[in-house]
Design an enzyme around this catalytic site. Structure first.
Site, mmCIF file in Angstrom:
data_model
loop_
_atom_site.group_PDB
_atom_site.id
_atom_site.type_symbol
_atom_site.label_atom_id
_atom_site.label_comp_id
_atom_site.label_asym_id
_atom_site.label_seq_id
_atom_site.Cartn_x
_atom_site.Cartn_y
_atom_site.Cartn_z
ATOM 1 N N GLY A 231 0.780 -1.232 0.000
ATOM 2 C CA GLY A 231 0.000 0.000 0.000
ATOM 3 C C GLY A 231 0.810 1.279 0.000
ATOM 4 O O GLY A 231 0.249 2.369 -0.047
ATOM 5 N N GLU A 273 4.987 -6.117 2.697
ATOM 6 C CA GLU A 273 4.851 -6.874 1.444
ATOM 7 C C GLU A 273 4.505 -5.886 0.333
ATOM 8 O O GLU A 273 3.444 -5.935 -0.265
ATOM 9 C CB GLU A 273 3.838 -8.022 1.575
ATOM 10 C CG GLU A 273 2.602 -7.662 2.340
ATOM 11 C CD GLU A 273 1.670 -8.834 2.606
ATOM 12 O OE1 GLU A 273 2.149 -9.903 3.015
ATOM 13 O OE2 GLU A 273 0.460 -8.663 2.413
ATOM 14 N N GLY A 275 4.886 -4.020 -3.269
ATOM 15 C CA GLY A 275 5.212 -4.286 -4.661
ATOM 16 C C GLY A 275 5.478 -2.967 -5.369
ATOM 17 O O GLY A 275 6.595 -2.674 -5.798
ATOM 18 N N ARG A 276 4.428 -2.143 -5.417
ATOM 19 C CA ARG A 276 4.471 -0.881 -6.168
ATOM 20 C C ARG A 276 5.709 -0.012 -5.899
ATOM 21 O O ARG A 276 6.365 0.410 -6.862
ATOM 22 C CB ARG A 276 3.200 -0.079 -5.859
ATOM 23 C CG ARG A 276 2.963 1.113 -6.774
ATOM 24 C CD ARG A 276 1.768 1.949 -6.274
ATOM 25 N NE ARG A 276 0.645 1.150 -5.896
ATOM 26 C CZ ARG A 276 -0.339 0.761 -6.724
ATOM 27 N NH1 ARG A 276 -0.328 1.136 -7.973
ATOM 28 N NH2 ARG A 276 -1.324 0.026 -6.277
ATOM 29 N N ARG A 311 -4.177 0.266 -16.032
ATOM 30 C CA ARG A 311 -4.485 1.191 -14.933
ATOM 31 C C ARG A 311 -5.186 2.475 -15.400
ATOM 32 O O ARG A 311 -6.189 2.870 -14.796
ATOM 33 C CB ARG A 311 -3.222 1.529 -14.127
ATOM 34 C CG ARG A 311 -2.576 0.302 -13.447
ATOM 35 C CD ARG A 311 -1.414 0.676 -12.537
ATOM 36 N NE ARG A 311 -1.879 1.343 -11.335
ATOM 37 C CZ ARG A 311 -1.823 2.630 -11.126
ATOM 38 N NH1 ARG A 311 -1.290 3.434 -12.023
ATOM 39 N NH2 ARG A 311 -2.291 3.149 -10.022
ATOM 40 N N TYR A 315 -9.013 2.573 -13.908
ATOM 41 C CA TYR A 315 -9.430 3.530 -12.894
ATOM 42 C C TYR A 315 -8.887 4.935 -13.091
ATOM 43 O O TYR A 315 -8.624 5.648 -12.130
ATOM 44 C CB TYR A 315 -9.226 3.051 -11.444
ATOM 45 C CG TYR A 315 -8.123 2.065 -11.154
ATOM 46 C CD1 TYR A 315 -8.457 0.792 -10.683
ATOM 47 C CD2 TYR A 315 -6.786 2.398 -11.289
ATOM 48 C CE1 TYR A 315 -7.469 -0.121 -10.369
ATOM 49 C CE2 TYR A 315 -5.801 1.486 -10.973
ATOM 50 C CZ TYR A 315 -6.153 0.223 -10.520
ATOM 51 O OH TYR A 315 -5.174 -0.678 -10.198
ATOM 52 N N CYS A 342 -11.571 -1.758 -28.704
ATOM 53 C CA CYS A 342 -12.887 -1.197 -29.009
ATOM 54 C C CYS A 342 -13.578 -0.820 -27.706
ATOM 55 O O CYS A 342 -14.666 -1.320 -27.385
ATOM 56 C CB CYS A 342 -13.718 -2.197 -29.798
ATOM 57 S SG CYS A 342 -12.886 -2.714 -31.301
ATOM 58 N N GLU A 343 -12.896 -0.020 -26.928
ATOM 59 C CA GLU A 343 -13.401 0.488 -25.646
ATOM 60 C C GLU A 343 -12.926 1.927 -25.564
ATOM 61 O O GLU A 343 -11.718 2.178 -25.689
ATOM 62 C CB GLU A 343 -12.789 -0.290 -24.465
ATOM 63 C CG GLU A 343 -13.252 -1.714 -24.327
ATOM 64 C CD GLU A 343 -14.673 -1.823 -23.804
ATOM 65 O OE1 GLU A 343 -15.200 -0.821 -23.251
ATOM 66 O OE2 GLU A 343 -15.253 -2.904 -23.972
HETATM 67 C C1 LIG Z 1 -1.552 -6.058 -3.655
HETATM 68 C C2 LIG Z 1 -1.033 -6.515 -2.351
HETATM 69 C C3 LIG Z 1 0.235 -6.127 -1.904
HETATM 70 C C4 LIG Z 1 1.115 -5.175 -2.661
HETATM 71 O O1 LIG Z 1 0.567 -3.925 -2.836
HETATM 72 P P1 LIG Z 1 1.441 -2.750 -3.482
HETATM 73 O O2 LIG Z 1 0.496 -1.631 -3.595
HETATM 74 O O3 LIG Z 1 1.919 -3.242 -4.804
HETATM 75 O O4 LIG Z 1 2.586 -2.497 -2.586
HETATM 76 C C5 LIG Z 1 0.677 -6.644 -0.715
HETATM 77 N N1 LIG Z 1 -0.068 -7.496 0.012
HETATM 78 C C6 LIG Z 1 -1.281 -7.900 -0.389
HETATM 79 C C7 LIG Z 1 -2.031 -8.838 0.463
HETATM 80 C C8 LIG Z 1 -1.810 -7.422 -1.569
HETATM 81 O O5 LIG Z 1 -3.029 -7.805 -1.950
#
Ligand SMILES: *Cc1c(COP(=O)(O)O)cnc(C)c1O
Length: 422
Positions: A231, A273, A275-276, A311, A315, A342-343
């Protein structure tokens, strides 16, 4: 926005070898970024980052991150297998899944992953899946719901989210697992997405630490690690500010000193955890302008589409776009930059000020290194782009080829068609 790491002539050369569209990831950027993350949180006795595989599920990227000390956060069988291929196994995998099939729990357990349960009923489900045993280590995902105090306004509406256990179920679940012989415990929550307010994560840590103390008191269970989820946002838009991780780490550490150490729970690992924020700013989608049309608005049509990066279309997410070789020209044109689905939502940018674009120009879509290609799809018969990695020595390797028509047809068996009576 990070500067694209290749020169205009370098990119033109690359586009000769690999037809557009393609993704480019910057190994050095990803490594340096991960080191910054690790350094900021090194004030804790133990810090762990489980890279959210779903953000960029490529084994070469996972191997680089593994080399930087990352684990992997998985939520499906193929994600578990990707980690395994990249050499991430055992407790370096966090299995944060929901609505999980028994087979996936079994595979996670076989790899020695930490299993993070999403519901109280999943205790029995897991035990049955494993033939009547429980793993030594269990984590639970907390959904703070309509919290009375603290973060509610900031956290949004966790009570509308499908994830996690309620407060009372958390307490009950640790008691049950203790009685079933589980020896090591973690506590997880994730209540944000692409959040740029650093205090949000401090508030989340406070809620989690308070629950850790309550679990200790009411269940006699000492939590050994907390997982604060993902997040952490990135500044997609000009003017937005990157999260200061040193600030976040220091503030959470102050709470750790105030709450965790006096309870005798030190050392307790602090995990994320994310990612982004790890790969997002170090990935770019490169696409060629192949058409322009002048109707009620000015349109630039690209050879990539929403099937490569959904993305913006899904949204309305903002992604910065630059035109290779025209970075210093005035942005004196206004375009909608489109893909070929076609969107009508298949637009990478709407009413965006850009320099004059000509057919053949290479457009660079920024901050596409997380939840980019991974979210792609094949609607309208679109084939997803391949992935290239810029190594630290300046060389470029292909880490995933572009999809072909054969890939698209792979699930169809045409041989029955001639004898099939319509
Ligand atoms: C999507 C997700 C993440 C990673 O979110 P980011 O925004 O990419 O950091 C981590 N944990 C869970 C359970 C997720 O669903």
């Amino acid at each position: 926005m990070n500067k694209f790491p290749l020169s205009h002539s370098g990119l033109l050369e690359l586009a000769k070898k690999y037809p557009t569209p393609f993704y480019v990831y910057d190994e050095k950027g990803i490594r340096d970024n991960m080191r910054y993350f690790t350094k900021a949180f090194s004030i804790f006795p133990e810090f762990r980052e489980y890279f959210a595989v779903k953000a960029l599920p490529n084994p070469y990227i996972l191997k680089i991150l593994e080399n930087e000390g990352c684990g992997g956060d998985c939520s499906s069988l193929p994600e578990l297998m990707l980690c395994e291929k990249a050499g991430i196994t055992g407790h370096r995998i966090m299995f944060t899944s929901n609505d999980t099939p028994a087979e996936e729990f079994r595979y996670a357990e076989k790899l020695g992953a930490i299993i993070n349960l999403d519901d109280i009923t999943h205790i029995d489900f897991l035990k049955d899946a494993l033939g009547g045993r429980m793993p030594d280590t269990i984590c639970f995902r907390y959904n703070p719901g309509p919290l009375k105090k603290g973060g509610n306004a900031i956290i949004g509406k966790p009570e509308e989210a499908k994830y996690g256990l309620t407060h009372d179920q958390m307490i009950e679940s640790y008691k049950i697992c203790k009685s079933l012989g589980v020896k090591h415990f973690g506590l997880h929550t994730m209540v944000a997405s692409n959040e740029l307010n650093p205090d949000f994560f401090v508030d989340t840590a406070k809620i989690v630490f308070d629950l850790v103390l309550e679990v200790q008191e009411k269940c006699g269970v000492n939590i050994e690690f907390v997982d604060l989820g993902g997040g952490v946002g990135i500044p997609y838009k000009p003017g937005q500010k990157k999260i200061d991780l040193d600030y976040v780490a220091e503030k959470i550490h102050a709470l750790y000193k105030e709450k965790i150490i006096p309870a005798g729970l030190d050392p307790m690992a602090v995990c994320f955890e994310c990612g982004r924020p790890i790969t997002g700013p170090y990935g770019w989608l490169v696409t060629k302008a192949i058409h322009q049309k002048h109707i009620y608005r000015e349109y630039i049509g690209c050879d990539a589409s929403m099937a490569d990066l959904m993305r913006p279309g899904m949204y309305g997410a903002y992604h910065e776009i630059t035109v290779s070789g025209k970075e210093d020209l005035p942005k004196d044109h206004v375009y909608d930059v489109t893909g070929s689905l076609c969107e009508n939502c298949d637009k990478f940018a709407v009413q965006r000020e850009l320099p004059k674009i000509d057919e053949g120009d290479l457009l660079i879509i920024h901050d596409a290194g997380a939840h980019g290609r991974a979210m792609g799809f094949n609607y309208n018969g679109k084939l997803r782009a391949g992935e290239l990695l810029l190594r630290t020595d300046g060389s470029v390797v292909q880490i995933r080829r572009a999809e072909t028509i054969d890939d698209y047809f792979a699930t169809l068996d045409f041989s029955g068609l001639s004898s099939f009576k319509a």
